[in-house]
Scaffold this active site. Structure first.
Site, PDB file in Angstrom:
ATOM      1  N   ASP A 231     -26.828  -9.523   1.334  1.00  0.00           N
ATOM      2  CA  ASP A 231     -27.029 -10.542   2.322  1.00  0.00           C
ATOM      3  C   ASP A 231     -25.677  -9.948   3.364  1.00  0.00           C
ATOM      4  O   ASP A 231     -25.032  -8.778   3.234  1.00  0.00           O
ATOM      5  CB  ASP A 231     -26.069 -11.541   1.718  1.00  0.00           C
ATOM      6  CG  ASP A 231     -25.982 -13.001   2.764  1.00  0.00           C
ATOM      7  OD1 ASP A 231     -26.837 -12.949   3.751  1.00  0.00           O
ATOM      8  OD2 ASP A 231     -24.674 -13.231   2.856  1.00  0.00           O
TER       9      ASP A 231
ATOM     10  N   ASP B 226     -23.805 -11.955   6.315  1.00  0.00           N
ATOM     11  CA  ASP B 226     -22.503 -12.929   6.596  1.00  0.00           C
ATOM     12  C   ASP B 226     -21.809 -13.441   5.279  1.00  0.00           C
ATOM     13  O   ASP B 226     -22.551 -14.053   4.426  1.00  0.00           O
ATOM     14  CB  ASP B 226     -23.089 -14.222   7.313  1.00  0.00           C
ATOM     15  CG  ASP B 226     -23.678 -13.831   8.730  1.00  0.00           C
ATOM     16  OD1 ASP B 226     -23.494 -12.565   9.181  1.00  0.00           O
ATOM     17  OD2 ASP B 226     -23.983 -14.626   9.367  1.00  0.00           O
TER      18      ASP B 226
ATOM     19  N   LYS C 193      13.927 -15.766 -13.865  1.00  0.00           N
ATOM     20  CA  LYS C 193      14.384 -16.362 -15.002  1.00  0.00           C
ATOM     21  C   LYS C 193      12.995 -16.790 -15.885  1.00  0.00           C
ATOM     22  O   LYS C 193      13.035 -16.597 -17.077  1.00  0.00           O
ATOM     23  CB  LYS C 193      15.092 -17.397 -14.892  1.00  0.00           C
ATOM     24  CG  LYS C 193      16.790 -16.879 -14.169  1.00  0.00           C
ATOM     25  CD  LYS C 193      17.813 -18.084 -14.087  1.00  0.00           C
ATOM     26  CE  LYS C 193      18.832 -17.497 -13.361  1.00  0.00           C
ATOM     27  NZ  LYS C 193      19.740 -18.633 -13.148  1.00  0.00           N
TER      28      LYS C 193
ATOM     29  N   THR D  88      11.201 -11.926  -8.309  1.00  0.00           N
ATOM     30  CA  THR D  88      10.078 -12.310  -7.357  1.00  0.00           C
ATOM     31  C   THR D  88      10.773 -12.649  -6.096  1.00  0.00           C
ATOM     32  O   THR D  88      11.730 -12.681  -5.851  1.00  0.00           O
ATOM     33  CB  THR D  88       9.530 -13.466  -8.008  1.00  0.00           C
ATOM     34  OG1 THR D  88      10.599 -14.549  -8.025  1.00  0.00           O
ATOM     35  CG2 THR D  88       8.999 -13.207  -9.424  1.00  0.00           C
TER      36      THR D  88
ATOM     37  N   GLU E 270       2.717 -13.245  -3.311  1.00  0.00           N
ATOM     38  CA  GLU E 270       3.745 -13.359  -4.114  1.00  0.00           C
ATOM     39  C   GLU E 270       4.177 -11.823  -4.841  1.00  0.00           C
ATOM     40  O   GLU E 270       3.451 -11.469  -5.697  1.00  0.00           O
ATOM     41  CB  GLU E 270       3.467 -14.367  -5.533  1.00  0.00           C
ATOM     42  CG  GLU E 270       3.162 -15.749  -5.266  1.00  0.00           C
ATOM     43  CD  GLU E 270       2.996 -16.617  -6.392  1.00  0.00           C
ATOM     44  OE1 GLU E 270       2.759 -16.106  -7.512  1.00  0.00           O
ATOM     45  OE2 GLU E 270       2.881 -17.881  -5.982  1.00  0.00           O
TER      46      GLU E 270
ATOM     47  N   HIS F  75      12.091  -3.468 -10.233  1.00  0.00           N
ATOM     48  CA  HIS F  75      13.376  -2.822 -10.039  1.00  0.00           C
ATOM     49  C   HIS F  75      14.568  -3.972 -10.734  1.00  0.00           C
ATOM     50  O   HIS F  75      14.228  -5.205 -10.440  1.00  0.00           O
ATOM     51  CB  HIS F  75      13.916  -2.528  -8.648  1.00  0.00           C
ATOM     52  CG  HIS F  75      15.188  -1.933  -8.586  1.00  0.00           C
ATOM     53  ND1 HIS F  75      15.284  -0.612  -8.929  1.00  0.00           N
ATOM     54  CD2 HIS F  75      16.499  -2.519  -8.180  1.00  0.00           C
ATOM     55  CE1 HIS F  75      16.716  -0.417  -8.704  1.00  0.00           C
ATOM     56  NE2 HIS F  75      17.431  -1.394  -8.348  1.00  0.00           N
TER      57      HIS F  75
END
Length: 391
Positions: free
Chosen positions: A21, A23, A258, A264, A316, A321
């Site tokens: 296909d 689109d 934590k 993060t 995210e 490190h």
């Protein structure tokens, strides 16, 4: 259940040809359609809010027009709607970009001598125009079938059967790759194998008739269908064209770490809506520059995070490190260079955290390879520290 997206069945047939296909499968038309409808509906004092996106996906021009007319109570017929909107749509086609993995798939199949057909509900003239903006696409397809060249468009199987006829292969030896439910329905009605790549978020559960449902073309495995395998995966990772994300850190090394046991850095998606729409949800990796810290390896997710059921697509990053201090409010820049896997569903937070750490180990090893290591010196990252030093 760890991962619900892929539903591949064991190969039991020899697939010799592929029908694609256009689109939503090869081309990202979301931005084009949205911009055209927004400007068009203003004429009638209406504001496009995307409410009919699901209903028009994969439909023919007349059906899609009728859905918009009904939803917004427009005082015009489908024919009049098409007559007025077609020039706006045609003029905007150059803005449509290939979806991630589209060029890779087309080039791979063509290079290995696999016959490829293109079957789209769009008119032949519109298809030709779309192909003209993508180098090498037109030459790669043995057959092109438009919606105005068959008696009935998808979900009718007509165009797929016509494509098989022109390819000179049995329908049962064809593999269809489609993003819409009408397209998937048409492929199965034609007696073909079908891989679905849903173009609308959180809709994979509606594609049960497909033989396999995948998150994006990155996740297509040709060898599962007796086709030549891709040869570009490197130690569990897929190189992608490098791209940049930058902005202030909303949440740095703190509460999130934590829970997850890693640093993060949740980013605002403001200003990145177009970029997020271009890239499929999944787990990626690359390099992160933190303005007052340095450059570090990182693995990141883009998507809705099924475990937390996010209502909107998020970015995210997880920095690989150990940090002594938080980095709230610092500028963070990301250079994304590779792909690991699609988004997954997890039965528990513990299993999610375990998978995050596994992704981290894969990224750690991969980023030592020359193909990825060279991007640590990307000017997008180095300029971050030049700015800091000069201020």
């Amino acid at each position: 259940m760890i991962h619900k997206m892929s539903t591949a069945k064991p190969v039991n047939k020899l697939v010799s040809s592929v029908i694609l296909d256009l689109d939503g499968t090869l081309l990202n038309m979301d931005g084009v359609v949205t911009d055209v409808l927004k400007s068009f509906l203003i004429k009638y004092g209406k504001q496009w809010d995307g409410r009919e996106a699901l209903k028009i996906a994969g439909k023919g021009p007349l059906e899609g027009s009728a859905a918009v007319i009904e939803a917004y109570e427009l005082p015009c017929s489908s024919e009049q709607f098409l007559k007025e909107i077609s020039p706006l749509y045609s003029d905007s086609l150059s803005k449509a970009k290939p979806l991630p993995g589209a060029n890779r798939l087309i080039n791979h199949l063509h290079r290995h001598g696999i016959k490829i057909a293109l079957a789209s509900n769009s008119s032949r003239s519109i298809i030709e125009k779309k192909l003209s903006y993508n180098k090498g696409w037109k030459e790669s397809f043995s057959v092109v079938i438009g919606g105005d060249e068959v008696k009935a468009v998808k979900p009718s199987p007509d165009m797929f059967l016509e494509a098989a006829k022109w390819l000179n292969v049995q329908p049962s030896n064809c593999l269809v790759i489609e993003d819409s439910i009408p397209g998937v329905t048409a492929g199965k009605a034609a007696g073909m194998e079908v891989v679905a790549v849903p173009s609308l978020p959180k809709q994979s559960h509606l594609y049960t008739v497909a033989d396999e449902v995948i998150n994006s073309l990155f996740d297509f495995r040709p060898e599962q269908w007796s086709l030549p395998p891709f040869e570009d995966w490197i130690e569990g990772t897929l190189p992608v064209e490098p791209w940049h994300i930058g902005g202030p850190v909303i949440k740095g090394f703190g509460r999130g770490s934590k829970v997850l046991g890693i640093p993060t850095a949740n980013l605002s998606t403001e200003g990145f809506s177009n970029l997020l729409s271009e890239y499929p949800s999944g787990v990626y990796f690359g390099w992160a520059g933190v303005s007052k810290q340095g450059i570090y390896k990182m693995v990141m997710s883009i998507g809705w995070n099924p475990y937390f059921n996010n209502p909107e697509k998020t970015i995210e990053p997880w920095l690989l490190h150990e940090f002594e201090d938080d980095f709230y409010g610092e500028e963070l820049r990301l250079v994304v260079v590779g792909y690991i896997r699609p988004e997954a569903n997890f039965p528990s937070l513990e299993s999610l955290v375990a998978k995050i750490h596994e992704d981290g180990r894969i990224a750690e090893r991969a980023l030592e390879l020359p193909v990825y290591l060279k991007y640590k010196d990307d000017p997008f990252l180095s300029s971050l520290f030049e700015t800091i030093c000069s201020s």
